[in-house]
Design an enzyme around this catalytic site. Sequence first.
Site, mmCIF file in Angstrom:
data_model
loop_
_atom_site.group_PDB
_atom_site.id
_atom_site.type_symbol
_atom_site.label_atom_id
_atom_site.label_comp_id
_atom_site.label_asym_id
_atom_site.label_seq_id
_atom_site.Cartn_x
_atom_site.Cartn_y
_atom_site.Cartn_z
ATOM 1 N N HIS A 15 0.862 -1.184 0.000
ATOM 2 C CA HIS A 15 0.000 0.000 0.000
ATOM 3 C C HIS A 15 0.894 1.228 0.000
ATOM 4 O O HIS A 15 1.472 1.592 1.028
ATOM 5 C CB HIS A 15 -0.920 0.001 1.232
ATOM 6 C CG HIS A 15 -1.949 -1.078 1.220
ATOM 7 N ND1 HIS A 15 -3.260 -0.858 0.863
ATOM 8 C CD2 HIS A 15 -1.862 -2.401 1.515
ATOM 9 C CE1 HIS A 15 -3.944 -1.994 0.943
ATOM 10 N NE2 HIS A 15 -3.116 -2.948 1.340
ATOM 11 N N HIS A 33 -6.732 0.087 7.480
ATOM 12 C CA HIS A 33 -7.352 -1.112 8.040
ATOM 13 C C HIS A 33 -7.510 -0.991 9.552
ATOM 14 O O HIS A 33 -6.716 -0.310 10.214
ATOM 15 C CB HIS A 33 -6.485 -2.351 7.762
ATOM 16 C CG HIS A 33 -6.110 -2.546 6.328
ATOM 17 N ND1 HIS A 33 -5.084 -1.849 5.735
ATOM 18 C CD2 HIS A 33 -6.621 -3.368 5.377
ATOM 19 C CE1 HIS A 33 -4.978 -2.231 4.468
ATOM 20 N NE2 HIS A 33 -5.894 -3.137 4.223
ATOM 21 N N ASN A 43 -5.288 -16.593 -2.512
ATOM 22 C CA ASN A 43 -4.926 -17.877 -1.895
ATOM 23 C C ASN A 43 -6.202 -18.659 -1.604
ATOM 24 O O ASN A 43 -7.284 -18.078 -1.494
ATOM 25 C CB ASN A 43 -4.138 -17.669 -0.589
ATOM 26 C CG ASN A 43 -4.957 -16.921 0.461
ATOM 27 O OD1 ASN A 43 -5.206 -15.728 0.319
ATOM 28 N ND2 ASN A 43 -5.379 -17.618 1.500
ATOM 29 N N MET A 97 -9.827 -8.534 5.018
ATOM 30 C CA MET A 97 -9.727 -7.689 6.219
ATOM 31 C C MET A 97 -10.019 -6.223 5.912
ATOM 32 O O MET A 97 -9.501 -5.330 6.579
ATOM 33 C CB MET A 97 -8.318 -7.821 6.819
ATOM 34 C CG MET A 97 -7.895 -9.243 7.130
ATOM 35 S SD MET A 97 -6.143 -9.338 7.570
ATOM 36 C CE MET A 97 -5.875 -11.119 7.547
#
Length: 311
Positions: free
Chosen positions: A86, A108, A265, A241
């Site tokens: 990021h 986050h 994943n 998340m």
Amino acid sequence: SGQDCVTMEQKGQDLGASVGDTIEKEFTYEDYETTAKWLLQHTEYRPQVAVICGSGLGGLTAHLKAAQIFDYNEIPNFPQSTVQGHAGRLVFGLLNGRCCVMMQGRFHMYEGYSLSKVTFPVRVFHLLGVETLVVTNAAGGLNPNFEVGDIMLIRDHINLPGFCGQNPLRGPNDERFGVRFPAMSDAYDRDMRQKAFSAWKQMGEQRKLQEGTYVMLAGPNFETVAESRLLKMLGADAVGMSTVPEVIVARHCGLRVFGFSLITNKVVMDYENLEKANHMEVLDAGKAAAQTLERFVSILMESIPLPDRGS
């Protein structure tokens, strides 16, 4: 006695006032205005679309024509990105005929930010005149039919932190942004999802464009096997998340929203499986699918309705 009743009533009012003081919003309407005004003074762009780039997906900004870049630390009131993948930049420019602003890096809960800070940019975008928010993220695949590198259109979400009271709209409501109790049954725009399938067909991709429900956890740890099984039972197809707080605030402001997850994943569902999820795997999968994603978003831009400025 009557005097006691008055005293108790006064104490109740005082208590109510003190509780009100403790639940004041972290940012005032004027704080959002200050940031929006600063940006409007420093760029001639008036974006119609905002894009939030997830982990490893910041390369989308390279496709903006005549880009103008601001580091987050230049912008009044803006939080800072602390996560690898990021970059922490706000980029204005043109993409396929649409004036855009892109967040190259989001915020986050697991970084320690309050949800007010996580969602701060969305209300700023609203004040800039943005009408459509595109959200992207890297996510783990819960749906057994998903493969690493798949793109999942987000049809709906499950806000697990919200089940515990962690909601970005918690606290006093400012009617200038939206109503006290906004609906979320139409959070992800149906027309844009249909246009996304048309754009995917136009691209001639061999892979199927997936569609499903995204579930948000607070992180930063990846899920246990038992948690993953529970999430699948709840009806989730992908887990991550992020994203949900921004979507809630965007819909509260009346923005059109659509988004997609890059499946980076496959979530471990079996105790015999010795694989482990890790952040580098997420970033690598992002790089591998970057070109497809960038082309996909670029084509979709043309499908976003232009603002109705009246006659």
